[in-house]
Enzyme design. Structure first.
Site, PDB file in Angstrom:
ATOM      1  N   GLY A 175       0.814  -1.211   0.000  1.00 48.68           N
ATOM      2  CA  GLY A 175       0.000   0.000   0.000  1.00 48.68           C
ATOM      3  C   GLY A 175       0.848   1.261   0.000  1.00 48.68           C
ATOM      4  O   GLY A 175       1.992   1.241  -0.448  1.00 48.68           O
ATOM      5  N   HIS A 202       7.129  -3.629   2.881  1.00 46.72           N
ATOM      6  CA  HIS A 202       7.524  -2.650   1.857  1.00 46.72           C
ATOM      7  C   HIS A 202       8.003  -1.392   2.585  1.00 46.72           C
ATOM      8  O   HIS A 202       7.245  -0.820   3.371  1.00 46.72           O
ATOM      9  CB  HIS A 202       6.335  -2.237   0.988  1.00 46.72           C
ATOM     10  N   GLU A 205      10.137   2.790  -0.544  1.00 44.32           N
ATOM     11  CA  GLU A 205       9.814   2.754  -1.980  1.00 44.32           C
ATOM     12  C   GLU A 205       9.460   4.181  -2.441  1.00 44.32           C
ATOM     13  O   GLU A 205      10.082   4.700  -3.369  1.00 44.32           O
ATOM     14  CB  GLU A 205       8.632   1.801  -2.222  1.00 44.32           C
TER      15      GLU A 205
HETATM   16  N1  ADE Z   1       1.101  -3.725  -3.920  1.00 46.35           N
HETATM   17  C1  ADE Z   1       1.506  -4.331  -5.036  1.00 46.35           C
HETATM   18  N2  ADE Z   1       2.670  -3.832  -5.461  1.00 46.35           N
HETATM   19  C2  ADE Z   1       3.008  -2.858  -4.583  1.00 46.35           C
HETATM   20  C3  ADE Z   1       4.082  -1.958  -4.475  1.00 46.35           C
HETATM   21  N3  ADE Z   1       5.081  -1.953  -5.356  1.00 46.35           N
HETATM   22  N4  ADE Z   1       4.102  -1.097  -3.441  1.00 46.35           N
HETATM   23  C4  ADE Z   1       3.108  -1.087  -2.544  1.00 46.35           C
HETATM   24  N5  ADE Z   1       2.074  -1.916  -2.589  1.00 46.35           N
HETATM   25  C5  ADE Z   1       2.007  -2.794  -3.609  1.00 46.35           C
HETATM   26 ZN    ZN Z   2       5.398  -5.113  -3.804  1.00 40.76          ZN
END
Ligand code: ADE
Ligand code: ZN
Length: 338
Positions: A175, A202, A205
């Site tokens: 997310g 995650h 990013e």
């Molecule tokens: N859901 C699927 N791919 C994602 C990404 N790259 N970053 C965050 N949520 C995700």
């Molecule tokens: Zn991802």
């Protein structure tokens, strides 16, 4: 096929950052639509769902595709197709994110509504293991910008199911990091660890290095993306000292606009510093690449030699959640690949 691509294909590899829903190609979506819709999607309609221009648009596109998975049989087909693609690329083991948080959020919040879907995922997994010789673990992914209560529902479901289904290896948070970090999930990560689940997340990013620090302080074992770690020398040292595995996805980062070009992605900088970096595809159907192609691009855009590509493959096995005996067997195969 180029000689280097053939070598990459022969290298036994693990893919550690792959979303099932992100692996569904438009053609498969058309096939699903013919099962459900009075007027099925055309290929052009399906392809339109995958268009986006920035990270927010990508998350919306991901949601639109995920919402077209309706029945357990849809999940079974998507999983089987994904496994076929993985086997073709010489992937021998994959740890796959399932957006359980999306299923609960957009459908209902009944914990048992996921059970028939999971049974279908398992049918595909076992068939893939039998017919393709590929092993798979599932990682239950929550959506960080929904609510912590919804995250709790996802993680507790994983914890409850794990005893009967050891293929459920861990949890993750996807997310929008710009809206919610990791701190609110501290207690839930501790609870998941107690239940024997492995912790992925995650982080870094679309956000700065502070998001990666935050992910580490709640016990994250493997960081997805970690693009912004390159900005923080002390963090890089921390990642190296503790051998924290990074699930990198360079083409994903280029396509969502968080990184300029593959050539300038911090993959090379991290690798040269000795970090435990792995190469992955994230959402191959959205980004027009796959894990084999990421290795090819590491060679063509960042000059990774055969020996360095072999190291990346070894890292992917090392950073997986496989038992040590399986890791040792695959690592010997990686070293023996010519
Ligand atoms: N859901 C699927 N791919 C994602 C990404 N790259 N970053 C965050 N949520 C995700
Ligand atoms: Zn991802």
């Amino acid at each position: 096929m180029s000689e280097i691509r053939e070598f990459i294909r022969r290298l036994p590899k693990a893919e550690l950052h792959l979303h099932l829903e992100g692996a569904i190609l438009p053609a498969t979506l058309v096939e699903l639509s013919t099962r459900h819709d009075a007027v099925p999607l055309t290929l052009a309609d399906a392809e339109a769902l995958y268009r986006f221009t920035d990270f927010t648009g990508f998350l919306m596109a991901f949601k639109a595709v995920t919402q077209r998975l309706i029945t357990p049989e849809d999940y079974e087909l998507a999983s089987w197709r994904m496994m076929q693609r993985l086997a073709e690329q010489g992937v021998v083991h994959a740890e796959v994110y399932i957006s359980v948080g999306v299923i609960y959020h957009w459908r209902d919040h009944q914990p048992e509504s996921f059970d028939p879907i999971f049974a279908a995922l398992e049918r595909a997994r076992l068939r893939g293991e039998r017919e393709l010789g590929l092993t798979l673990y599932w990682i239950f992914d929550a959506v960080r910008h929904f609510s912590v209560e919804e995250g709790a529902q996802v993680f507790r479901k994983a914890a409850q199911m794990r005893a009967a289904h050891p293929s459920i290896i861990g949890i993750g948070l996807g997310g929008d990091e710009r809206r919610t970090g990791s701190e609110p999930y501290r207690a839930l990560y501790a609870e998941a660890r107690e239940a024997g689940l492995r912790l992925t997340n995650h982080a870094g990013e679309t956000t700065g290095p502070e998001a990666i620090w935050e992910a580490l302080t709640i016990g994250t074992e493997r960081i997805g993306h970690a693009v912004s770690a390159v900005q923080d020398e002390i963090l890089l040292r921390e990642l190296q000292t503790h051998g924290i595995a990074l699930e990198l996805n360079p083409t994903s980062n280029v396509r969502t606009g968080v990184c300029d070009r593959f050539a300038t992605h911090p993959l090379r900088a991290y690798f040269d510093r000795g970090l435990l970096v792995t190469l992955n595809s994230d959402d191959p159907a959205f980004f027009g690449s796959d894990v084999e192609n990421e290795y090819v691009l590491a060679h063509s855009e960042q000059g990774f030699t055969r020996e360095e590509l072999r190291r990346l493959a070894a890292n992917s096995i090392q950073a997986s959640f496989l038992p040590d005996s399986a890791k040792a067997a695959w690592l010997a195969r990686v070293e023996a690949t010519v």
